[in-house]
Write an enzyme that holds these catalytic residues in place. Sequence first.
Site, PDB file in Angstrom:
ATOM      1  N   ASN A 246     -10.548 -38.052  -9.155  1.00 33.93           N
ATOM      2  CA  ASN A 246     -11.805 -37.836  -8.444  1.00 33.93           C
ATOM      3  C   ASN A 246     -12.918 -38.632  -9.139  1.00 33.93           C
ATOM      4  O   ASN A 246     -13.081 -38.551 -10.358  1.00 33.93           O
ATOM      5  CB  ASN A 246     -12.183 -36.356  -8.454  1.00 33.93           C
ATOM      6  CG  ASN A 246     -11.019 -35.464  -8.091  1.00 33.93           C
ATOM      7  OD1 ASN A 246     -10.429 -35.579  -7.034  1.00 33.93           O
ATOM      8  ND2 ASN A 246     -10.680 -34.558  -9.002  1.00 33.93           N
TER       9      ASN A 246
ATOM     10  N   GLU B 269      -6.026 -42.208 -15.169  1.00 31.17           N
ATOM     11  CA  GLU B 269      -7.048 -41.727 -14.241  1.00 31.17           C
ATOM     12  C   GLU B 269      -8.324 -42.560 -14.349  1.00 31.17           C
ATOM     13  O   GLU B 269      -8.981 -42.835 -13.330  1.00 31.17           O
ATOM     14  CB  GLU B 269      -7.349 -40.249 -14.507  1.00 31.17           C
ATOM     15  CG  GLU B 269      -6.141 -39.333 -14.410  1.00 31.17           C
ATOM     16  CD  GLU B 269      -5.327 -39.520 -13.138  1.00 31.17           C
ATOM     17  OE1 GLU B 269      -5.917 -39.759 -12.067  1.00 31.17           O
ATOM     18  OE2 GLU B 269      -4.088 -39.450 -13.213  1.00 31.17           O
TER      19      GLU B 269
END
Length: 851
Positions: free
Chosen positions: A274, A307
């Site tokens: 995210n 990530e």
Amino acid sequence: MPTVSLCRVSHLQNPHRLPRTVLPRRYGLSLEPDLQAASFTGTVVIECEAVAATDEIALNAKELVIHSVTVNGSSCGFHLHDATERLVVQTDVAPGPVTVVVTFTGVLNDKLRGWYRSTFTDEAGNERVIATTQMQSTDCRKAFPCFDEPDMKAVFGVDLTVEEGLLAVSNGPETHREPVGGGKVRVHFKDTMPMSTYLVAFIVGPLEATEPQMVNGVPLRIIHVPGKGHLTDFGMRIGAFALDWFATYYGIPYPSDKVDMVALPDFAAGAMENLGLITFREVLLLVDPATSTQIEQELVADVVAHELAHMWFGDLVTMGWWNGIWLNEAFATFMEIAACDAFAPEWKRWTSFGLERSVAMEVDSLHSTRSVEFPVHAPDDCEGMFDVLTYQKGGSILRMLEQYLGTERFRAGVSHYLKKHSYGNTETGDLWDAIEETVAADGGENVPVRALMDSFIWQPGFPLVSARIEAGELVLDQCRFTFDNNPDATLWTVPVHVRNGAVETKVLLTGDRTRVALNDPAAPVIVNAGGNGFFRVSYSPELLGRITGDVLAGMQIIERYNLVDDAWNAVVSGNLSAPGFLSFASNFSAERDLAVWQALTIGIRGLGRLLGRDQLDALASRVRELAAPALADLGLRAVDGEPDLTAKLRGLLLGLVAVTGRDTAAQRRCRDILLHPDAPGNDPELVAAATTVVASIGNEDDYEWVLERFRNPDTPQEQIRMLYALAEFDDPELVRRTCELAFSGEVKTQNAPFLLNRCVANRFHGELAWSIVQQRWAEANEKFPVNTIVRMVDSAKLLNSDAAEASVQAFFSEHDIPQAVQTLQQVLERQKVNAEMRRRESDALAAALTD
């Protein structure tokens, strides 16, 4: 109107794609969760642009109660279509700006998808609740109505109304907050850059945050449950390193305003990229370097780097549709290894990546494998892409391309791609085109990047490159490698690095055969020099005979690893006998490198599964003969200041000698380590190895000790280590207890399927565990996250008796896993391969061991 008619035809033809008549530009999202009631209310204001006149607007919504919809201030009729997960609004709009406002309520679910509940027990023994999100692939629609497709990017402005004292975070940094009465406060966050809905995130709960560390002007924090702040230093260190390293590598500053990394008690995936609010399993972010093993630290470093790599490759530039998710994940895999290799060169991360590549090759050796990229019609179709073929095969072929082109040319091509497509969406070929453009601009030779990569991406499988000498030249042939030796006519564009003596050359094998001139035809020849090719090598007896003694010792570590890995897979495919592998392994008695011993251990343990219990003493004798000298050289005690990989090798060898080698002195040493883990000479590698050994040879008292340490761990790593050790005991009743524990609710649902996987993998009682999984199949599917079900049964491929083969195959002829159809077929095919190998090799191996 004609445009609307065409749109409706498209809608009917592909119910999984929204019409493109109305496109979102900005979301204003207001949410108020009730953590105790597990519910939330919300309003979303979507500023859109109508590119054509229409009398309906279709959005995505699922598991929401819609209370009202207005379009341009006027109340509208609407209906929910469950089959297509759509909210369809009846309205008449002309081309131009359109504002859609929806009010709704929803449930904070316990399925670890959408906006869901995560829980932990605080120091006072009270259960505390966190509301957190996981939107990928198509679960944002469970949190609020939206245009839930990756190419429908928009800006997101979020505010959260929460109880005072709770931490609230979202993708953007907090801008301000205002009291709203009733002990609540409304927290506002800065608008994001244009991004896809699957990257939206918001979290509310009784959490704590570290002080921010500034990295090139970007604040970096770790958010965690209270009491775990002492486990954040390592994650902060790799996070800060990777954030800076990626900005330099890409030549582009970090594209957002802040980075929060959040350790969650309940999380179905490993982590999620995210934008600005990255979520993790606790065990993959929080770690104590003083008590953790090298691999436990490496996992944290890998996942954090992975990530953060996505912030550019995936978030800034995003695939146009879910067929391209493989490139997002493959590239992040490639970048995680590159960053971690720079972060900790002593870990030799590109060498250890060879083990991961081998796992992908094992799957890709099956006829039920798949191409890396394939057409995706419904979003659920891409669930099968979250596997080793996407991450490890994809990352491996990117590494192969990088090494063929040269590191700097590859990097420049990636930077060009990201700059060219920033804030946009792409197809896979756009990356190959950008790299080709960069190579051409650099004055380089005409490299067929697209043709090379397409041959590995769009075709299943990989090549076996055979090498022989003929008339003073090296002859290379390619065919598809399969475990059943039944290749097809598939050909790849294969970049082959060849070393002849001290001379290394690059060859592009495009047909079924090519000839290579050699500098010294009588000298040793190493094919796949550097070890980065995604192919196996079969040497002629003449060439293989040259790779001995000093030549073998002088090869790069990854080249020796590949030699062993190729040999073991030749056993699996029937091209080398099991006794032949045992003889081949004896050439490595002087080996002292971790990666090569990891490959040898995989093969040795594989041999063990070909034998009955009463035949394992003979194998144990050979194992001690091979491995005990290396263990003796290292010693049974850790040495201050020694390299991490040396300590890790000691742990590997101790476990191999104690369990497979059945060495009683090594077993006693392991018991002593667990009795006195902090004694001089004991380190985390020895403690971890001893835990597995004592579980493998242990009794009920040992089981109770391991169970107590699982229930009262000092770190997330210790808890997982102890949990999985419960599956190792050689006692049917203890294995049964562990299976029951997995279903009891005491084990987090994110971990329970993996515990059952290890129970099924138990060398002596796996069939018992498999029978329990069968009996409780419906319960497992109800309780556990859907993406973990096929992982739960993956180890059934190791059950190689005739009875187990019949049982597993029959069960899955009547029970499917719809979210992982092809992955299940791979498990079933590999079980057949393993059962056939046992039937083919067991008698000959048993006879060889008694000679």
